[in-house]
Scaffold this motif. Structure first.
Motif, short mmCIF file in Angstrom:
data_model
loop_
_atom_site.label_atom_id
_atom_site.label_comp_id
_atom_site.label_asym_id
_atom_site.label_seq_id
_atom_site.Cartn_x
_atom_site.Cartn_y
_atom_site.Cartn_z
N ALA A 1 0.86 -0.99 -0.01
CA ALA A 1 -0.07 0.21 -0.13
C ALA A 1 0.93 1.26 -0.02
O ALA A 1 0.62 2.35 -0.58
CB ALA A 1 -1.14 0.04 1.35
N LEU A 2 1.82 1.28 0.73
CA LEU A 2 2.86 2.28 0.89
C LEU A 2 3.60 2.63 -0.65
O LEU A 2 3.54 3.59 -1.07
CB LEU A 2 3.83 2.24 2.00
N VAL A 3 4.15 1.55 -1.13
CA VAL A 3 4.58 1.70 -2.62
C VAL A 3 3.71 2.07 -3.45
O VAL A 3 4.25 2.67 -4.33
CB VAL A 3 5.27 0.44 -2.67
N ASN A 4 2.31 1.51 -3.47
CA ASN A 4 1.69 1.92 -4.48
C ASN A 4 1.06 3.45 -4.13
O ASN A 4 0.17 3.99 -4.84
CB ASN A 4 0.36 1.13 -4.68
N GLY A 5 1.24 4.32 -3.15
CA GLY A 5 1.01 5.56 -2.86
C GLY A 5 -0.35 5.76 -2.35
O GLY A 5 -0.84 6.89 -2.45
N GLN A 6 -0.88 4.71 -1.68
CA GLN A 6 -2.13 4.93 -0.92
C GLN A 6 -2.23 6.07 -0.01
O GLN A 6 -3.38 6.53 0.61
CB GLN A 6 -2.66 3.48 -0.59
N VAL A 7 -1.10 6.26 0.71
CA VAL A 7 -1.03 7.27 1.64
C VAL A 7 -0.17 8.53 1.38
O VAL A 7 0.08 9.59 2.06
CB VAL A 7 -0.40 6.85 3.14
N GLY A 8 0.35 8.47 0.03
CA GLY A 8 1.07 9.57 -0.63
C GLY A 8 2.56 9.42 0.07
O GLY A 8 2.98 8.29 0.12
N ASP A 9 3.34 10.64 0.10
CA ASP A 9 4.29 10.60 0.82
C ASP A 9 4.40 10.34 2.34
O ASP A 9 3.75 11.11 3.00
CB ASP A 9 5.17 11.81 0.60
N ILE A 10 5.22 9.42 2.71
CA ILE A 10 5.16 9.07 4.35
C ILE A 10 5.83 10.23 4.80
O ILE A 10 7.05 10.70 4.65
CB ILE A 10 5.96 7.90 4.45
N ARG A 11 4.89 10.99 5.84
CA ARG A 11 5.60 12.06 6.75
C ARG A 11 6.01 11.55 7.87
O ARG A 11 7.14 12.16 8.46
CB ARG A 11 4.56 13.18 6.68
N ALA A 12 5.06 10.82 8.64
CA ALA A 12 5.78 10.44 9.86
C ALA A 12 5.07 9.22 10.43
O ALA A 12 4.02 8.65 9.68
CB ALA A 12 5.09 11.40 10.90
N ILE A 13 5.64 8.34 11.39
CA ILE A 13 5.27 7.07 11.93
C ILE A 13 5.45 7.38 13.44
O ILE A 13 6.23 7.92 13.99
CB ILE A 13 6.19 6.10 11.45
N GLN A 14 4.14 7.00 14.00
CA GLN A 14 4.39 6.68 15.42
C GLN A 14 4.23 5.29 15.97
O GLN A 14 3.48 4.43 15.43
CB GLN A 14 2.96 7.18 16.33
N ASN B 1 -7.16 -6.05 19.70
CA ASN B 1 -7.58 -5.72 18.42
C ASN B 1 -7.06 -4.04 18.08
O ASN B 1 -7.63 -3.42 17.41
CB ASN B 1 -9.19 -5.46 18.32
N GLU B 2 -5.99 -3.87 18.93
CA GLU B 2 -5.50 -2.62 18.73
C GLU B 2 -4.26 -2.62 17.93
O GLU B 2 -4.02 -3.55 17.23
CB GLU B 2 -4.85 -1.92 20.22
N SER B 3 -3.75 -1.28 17.44
CA SER B 3 -2.54 -0.99 16.55
C SER B 3 -1.58 -0.45 17.28
O SER B 3 -1.94 0.23 18.25
CB SER B 3 -3.18 -0.33 15.42
N CYS B 4 -0.48 -0.68 16.74
CA CYS B 4 0.82 -0.16 17.53
C CYS B 4 1.71 0.77 16.45
O CYS B 4 2.70 1.43 17.11
CB CYS B 4 1.71 -1.12 18.05
N TYR B 5 1.16 0.78 15.21
CA TYR B 5 1.98 1.61 14.31
C TYR B 5 0.74 2.55 13.71
O TYR B 5 -0.11 2.01 13.11
CB TYR B 5 2.50 0.79 13.15
N LEU B 6 1.13 3.95 13.62
CA LEU B 6 0.41 5.01 12.85
C LEU B 6 1.43 5.52 11.88
O LEU B 6 2.31 6.14 12.20
CB LEU B 6 -0.10 5.81 13.90
N ILE B 7 1.00 5.55 10.53
CA ILE B 7 1.80 5.90 9.46
C ILE B 7 0.98 6.90 8.84
O ILE B 7 -0.13 6.75 8.08
CB ILE B 7 2.25 4.80 8.60
N GLY B 8 1.60 8.16 8.83
CA GLY B 8 0.88 9.21 8.30
C GLY B 8 1.54 9.85 7.11
O GLY B 8 2.82 9.98 6.96
N GLY B 9 0.68 9.84 6.25
CA GLY B 9 1.09 10.39 4.43
C GLY B 9 0.53 11.51 4.22
O GLY B 9 -0.45 12.11 4.73
N SER B 10 1.05 12.15 2.94
CA SER B 10 0.18 13.38 2.55
C SER B 10 -1.14 13.03 1.91
O SER B 10 -1.86 14.09 1.62
CB SER B 10 1.22 13.93 1.55
N GLU B 11 -1.45 12.03 1.72
CA GLU B 11 -2.69 11.49 1.00
C GLU B 11 -3.79 10.77 2.00
O GLU B 11 -4.84 10.72 1.60
CB GLU B 11 -2.61 10.69 -0.19
N GLY B 12 -3.06 9.99 2.90
CA GLY B 12 -3.70 9.21 3.90
C GLY B 12 -3.14 8.80 5.13
O GLY B 12 -1.87 9.20 5.10
N GLY B 13 -3.57 7.88 5.84
CA GLY B 13 -3.02 7.51 7.10
C GLY B 13 -3.14 5.89 7.01
O GLY B 13 -4.34 5.26 6.60
#
Length: 360
Positions: free
Chosen positions: A136-149, A253-265
């Motif tokens: 999904a990241l390679v295919n640009g579904q979140v745009g440019d990766i800006r930050a990760i928590q 059912n939680e998540s531990c990675y949040l990846i924020g991009g210019s087009e989506g998260g």
């Protein structure tokens, strides 16, 4: 019909036994033997009908497996890895590759010069959830990766430390023991790290090491990652408790990675991709799409990949150089936490990666 690939497992502890289970049940691969220095461990392996040796030297004298998996304590990895390389045997080493990056460089240089495949067991990269996220990241579904928590919080009980007192010593805290897994995934998602700035907090239990640390990583891509790790926090936000990789850990059912991009998260491991309906605009409705993924045990996927590398069909997904680079970042985090200064990570990008062998 393709002949089964024979793989020996060195070390019959908790991790080694999981790999043996895979080799005894997965098609296309099989257990060649177990190498174990401990008498009880050898007896346990023999009860399963497995050929057992008490040293790598004796194993190579009497048998030549197609590959070797090292599941021994980290301080033994370099010496045992060099022995496997000297015997021209493809090797998969459990993470981390070694205690220090200097030792890892010695090992990777030896493998490169000998032309022997060297892999590191960062098995999370073989997880279907990680592969779906990477796609999904390679295919640009979140745009440019800006930050990760990244959150890596869990509570290791007192008996975990009492049964292995070395875990209380300096250098055995969660920075060294746990963060290498998360750092490797961050590199997998964002590329190479430029700098690390970190701080740590001394153990509340009175151990020599830290029990809480936070770090900020800057990447050459321009992305920034924040990581918080602790082995003394009760919480559901860690890969162990969210990924369902290992049934020994309770699942949430939680998540531990949040990846924020210019087009989506993107959140992981629940694989939700969040995007605004009318393009990036905080006043536009935002919805989530859940990605699908393969659910096979990543240890099985990793083992089949190792077999294909042995046969010369693929290059390593996580080469020795990749293991070295992740270890360099962890060392930089530890050094920054100790010094209070930002630390630059030396680039290994100019080094050549291992190319697949010609199939024999």
């Amino acid at each position: 019909m393709t002949q089964e690939t024979r793989i020996a497992v060195v070390g019959f502890g908790l991790v080694g036994r999981r790999h043996v289970d895979v080799l005894m049940s997965a098609p296309g691969v099989t257990i060649a033997s177990v190498v174990e220095a401990d008498a009880k461990g050898r007896a346990d392996a023999e009860e399963l009908g497995i050929r057992v040796f008490d040293s790598l030297e004796k194993m190579f004298e009497q048998d030549k497996p197609d590959g070797v998996l090292l599941a021994t304590p980290t301080p033994l990895h370099v010496q045992q890895g060099l022995e496997c390389i000297a015997n021209d045997c493809p090797t998969l080493i459990e993470k981390p590759i070694s205690v220090t990056s200097g030792e890892a460089l010695q090992l990777t240089n030896a493998a490169e010069m000998a032309g022997v495949p060297l892999l590191v067991g960062h098995h999370r990269r073989h997880n279907g959830m990680v592969q779906a996220a990477k796609s999904a990241l390679v295919n640009g579904q979140v745009g440019d990766i800006r930050a990760i928590q990244t959150t890596c919080w869990f509570y290791k009980p007192d008996y975990y430390f009492d049964e292995a007192p070395w875990r209380k010593k300096k250098g055995a805290g969660p920075i060294s023991v746990n963060l290498v897994h998360d750092v490797d995934l961050l590199r997998h998602f964002c590329g190479e790290v430029r700098t690390a700035q970190a701080l740590s907090v001394p153990s509340r239990r009175g151990f020599e090491n830290e029990d809480l640390a936070s770090a900020i990583l800057t990447f050459k891509s321009g992305a920034v990652a924040t990581i918080s790790v602790s082995d003394s926090i009760v919480a559901p936000w860690s890969w162990e408790l969210t990924s369902r990789e290992n049934p020994r850990y309770p699942a949430t059912n939680e998540s531990c990675y949040l990846i924020g991009g210019s087009e989506g998260g993107l959140s992981l491991p629940d694989l939700r991709v969040w995007r605004h309906e009318s393009g990036p605009d905080w006043w536009s409705p935002i919805n989530a799409q859940v990605l699908t993924c393969d659910s096979q045990d990543p240890l099985v996927t990793q083992m089949h990949h190792f077999a294909r590398v042995i046969r010369g069909e693929e290059a390593p997904l996580v080469s020795g150089i990749e293991g070295l680079k992740s270890l360099e970042v962890v060392e930089a985090i530890a050094l920054s936490a100790e010094s209070g200064q930002a630390v630059s990570i030396a680039s290994m990008s100019s080094r050549s990666e291992f190319k697949p062998r010609e199939a024999s």
